[in-house]
Design a protein around this motif. Sequence first.
Motif, PDB file in Angstrom:
ATOM      1  N   ASP A  95       0.863  -1.182   0.000  1.00  0.00           N
ATOM      2  CA  ASP A  95       0.000   0.000   0.000  1.00  0.00           C
ATOM      3  C   ASP A  95       0.898   1.230   0.000  1.00  0.00           C
ATOM      4  N   VAL A  96       0.946   1.923  -1.161  1.00  0.00           N
ATOM      5  CA  VAL A  96       1.872   3.055  -1.309  1.00  0.00           C
ATOM      6  C   VAL A  96       1.480   4.206  -0.400  1.00  0.00           C
ATOM      7  N   LEU A 124       2.807   7.863   3.868  1.00  0.00           N
ATOM      8  CA  LEU A 124       2.205   8.867   4.733  1.00  0.00           C
ATOM      9  C   LEU A 124       1.969   8.411   6.173  1.00  0.00           C
ATOM     10  N   GLN A 125       1.655   7.121   6.403  1.00  0.00           N
ATOM     11  CA  GLN A 125       1.222   6.710   7.732  1.00  0.00           C
ATOM     12  C   GLN A 125       2.373   6.517   8.711  1.00  0.00           C
ATOM     13  N   VAL A 126       3.510   6.085   8.231  1.00  0.00           N
ATOM     14  CA  VAL A 126       4.648   5.813   9.098  1.00  0.00           C
ATOM     15  C   VAL A 126       5.828   6.645   8.627  1.00  0.00           C
ATOM     16  N   ARG A 127       6.513   7.244   9.605  1.00  0.00           N
ATOM     17  CA  ARG A 127       7.615   8.121   9.234  1.00  0.00           C
ATOM     18  C   ARG A 127       8.790   7.320   8.681  1.00  0.00           C
ATOM     19  N   ASN A 172      12.517   1.198   9.638  1.00  0.00           N
ATOM     20  CA  ASN A 172      12.854   1.133  11.053  1.00  0.00           C
ATOM     21  C   ASN A 172      11.733   0.465  11.855  1.00  0.00           C
ATOM     22  N   SER A 173      10.504   0.793  11.506  1.00  0.00           N
ATOM     23  CA  SER A 173       9.368   0.141  12.173  1.00  0.00           C
ATOM     24  C   SER A 173       9.368  -1.354  11.900  1.00  0.00           C
ATOM     25  N   LEU A 174       9.715  -1.738  10.674  1.00  0.00           N
ATOM     26  CA  LEU A 174       9.811  -3.157  10.349  1.00  0.00           C
ATOM     27  C   LEU A 174      10.876  -3.848  11.186  1.00  0.00           C
ATOM     28  N   GLN A 175      12.030  -3.215  11.333  1.00  0.00           N
ATOM     29  CA  GLN A 175      13.101  -3.801  12.144  1.00  0.00           C
ATOM     30  C   GLN A 175      12.654  -3.994  13.593  1.00  0.00           C
ATOM     31  N   GLN A 176      12.054  -2.982  14.182  1.00  0.00           N
ATOM     32  CA  GLN A 176      11.636  -3.076  15.580  1.00  0.00           C
ATOM     33  C   GLN A 176      10.533  -4.131  15.757  1.00  0.00           C
ATOM     34  N   SER A 236      -1.370  -3.752  11.625  1.00  0.00           N
ATOM     35  CA  SER A 236      -1.939  -2.865  12.649  1.00  0.00           C
ATOM     36  C   SER A 236      -1.249  -1.504  12.658  1.00  0.00           C
ATOM     37  N   TYR A 237       0.035  -1.454  12.270  1.00  0.00           N
ATOM     38  CA  TYR A 237       0.750  -0.179  12.202  1.00  0.00           C
ATOM     39  C   TYR A 237       0.455   0.585  10.913  1.00  0.00           C
ATOM     40  N   THR A 238      -0.296  -0.014   9.966  1.00  0.00           N
ATOM     41  CA  THR A 238      -0.592   0.582   8.649  1.00  0.00           C
ATOM     42  C   THR A 238       0.687   1.039   7.958  1.00  0.00           C
ATOM     43  N   THR A 239       1.666   0.142   7.898  1.00  0.00           N
ATOM     44  CA  THR A 239       2.924   0.477   7.240  1.00  0.00           C
ATOM     45  C   THR A 239       2.861   0.297   5.733  1.00  0.00           C
ATOM     46  N   GLY A 240       1.867  -0.434   5.218  1.00  0.00           N
ATOM     47  CA  GLY A 240       1.796  -0.687   3.795  1.00  0.00           C
ATOM     48  C   GLY A 240       2.794  -1.718   3.307  1.00  0.00           C
ATOM     49  N   ILE A 241       3.357  -2.506   4.213  1.00  0.00           N
ATOM     50  CA  ILE A 241       4.374  -3.506   3.870  1.00  0.00           C
ATOM     51  C   ILE A 241       3.749  -4.891   3.951  1.00  0.00           C
ATOM     52  N   ARG A 242       4.035  -5.704   2.960  1.00  0.00           N
ATOM     53  CA  ARG A 242       3.598  -7.099   2.955  1.00  0.00           C
ATOM     54  C   ARG A 242       4.820  -7.999   2.887  1.00  0.00           C
ATOM     55  N   LEU A 243       4.897  -8.962   3.803  1.00  0.00           N
ATOM     56  CA  LEU A 243       6.050  -9.851   3.882  1.00  0.00           C
ATOM     57  C   LEU A 243       6.032 -10.876   2.762  1.00  0.00           C
ATOM     58  N   SER A 244       7.221 -11.153   2.229  1.00  0.00           N
ATOM     59  CA  SER A 244       7.376 -12.209   1.228  1.00  0.00           C
ATOM     60  C   SER A 244       7.939 -13.481   1.837  1.00  0.00           C
ATOM     61  N   ALA A 245       8.915 -13.344   2.721  1.00  0.00           N
ATOM     62  CA  ALA A 245       9.526 -14.517   3.348  1.00  0.00           C
ATOM     63  C   ALA A 245      10.264 -14.081   4.600  1.00  0.00           C
ATOM     64  N   VAL A 246      10.291 -14.991   5.567  1.00  0.00           N
ATOM     65  CA  VAL A 246      11.068 -14.805   6.798  1.00  0.00           C
ATOM     66  C   VAL A 246      11.952 -16.035   6.953  1.00  0.00           C
ATOM     67  N   ASN A 247      13.263 -15.826   7.074  1.00  0.00           N
ATOM     68  CA  ASN A 247      14.223 -16.922   7.151  1.00  0.00           C
ATOM     69  C   ASN A 247      15.092 -16.758   8.387  1.00  0.00           C
TER      70      ASN A 247
END
Length: 382
Positions: free
Chosen positions: A147-148, A153-156, A160-164, A204-215
């Motif tokens: 989600d562009v 706009l929603q997260v600064r 960094n939010s993804l890392q935390q 829930s944070y409305t970051t607009g990020i969708r995960l592809s894989a976690v290893n």
Amino acid sequence: MSWNEPGGGNNSRDPWGGGNQGPPDLDEALKKLQQRLGGLFGGSKGGGGGGGGASASFFIVLLLGAAIVWALMGLYQIDEQERAVVLRFGKYHSTARPGLQWNPPLIDEVIRVNTTKVRAASFREIMLTQDENIVEVKMSVQYIIDDVKNYVLQVREPENSLQQAAKSALRHVVGGMTMDLVLTEGRTRIATEVDDRLQDYLTSYTTGIRLSAVNVDDSKPPSQVQAAFDDVIKAREDEERVKNEAQSYANGIVPEARGQAQRQIEEASAYREQVIAKAEGEADRFSNLLAAYRKAPVVTRERLYLDAVQNVLANTSKIMVDVEGGNNVMYLPLDKLGTSTTPTRGGAPMSINTSNIRELTDAVTEQLRRDAAAQQARRGGR
């Protein structure tokens, strides 16, 4: 006569006010326009000011050129893998899709984002497990922009939010597992649970990020305790080796013991059947013997005596025969008789077996009785 013919009397009807002049001149019209514009911008309105007209003409050309440049600056191309967020005076206006787009420059701000590129983030964390051991886990996360608008706009700082959020999810999952599970076959389970939990966080944070894989790239104890952990691993390997050896020994000895037990059971069953059959045979023999004894007691008693003597003599090599009323004791060397041979009528040697010994014993006994009876008769005659 037309109103613009020379010499005509209706010169006042000329719409251009040119009197006897011809069609209106374009240069004259341009000069009048320049004068009016010059008056608007503080220039001279008189027709004699050639310098003012030139400056106004230059200003107009410059203004038109700036307008053209400004309009051309608003054209831009969005690639197929991109989306663009349009901000008008700093406020969200729209989301531009692939193709040729135009937005007024200096009014709209266009932020392009690649939505098909797979981005990656990796980190390494030291944390406690459920059994209060310290482990070091290295994890990598791959993601795309879903989600562009929310991403911009929603997260600064979305990365960094993804890392935390990823660190928080990893600590939550590893904190509920034991160290052995984290270091061995639990990596796939960690990756799956972190993927689900992290995606919930990002949504829930409305970051607009969708995960592809976690290893989970690596999991090991910290370097400070690596030596002690190696000792633990070696001890565990020795434990597994001893267990395998014990299991191998058990696999070899247990079937053998079971076979021996089964053999003893079979032997016991056979012995039981043998004892039962022998007891039943003895009972039947006794019943038959009792019936025979009732019919002929003397013969049966004599036969029993002879059988008993035979059983006794069969186990000894020396026999002492004492005849009632006689003074001589006869010694029979049965060991020599059993091993010696006696000639038959044909001259061939014949070994003495149990039946021959029995016949010999009967004959000796009968002879002793006859001698005893004769001796007793002689005593009675005297």
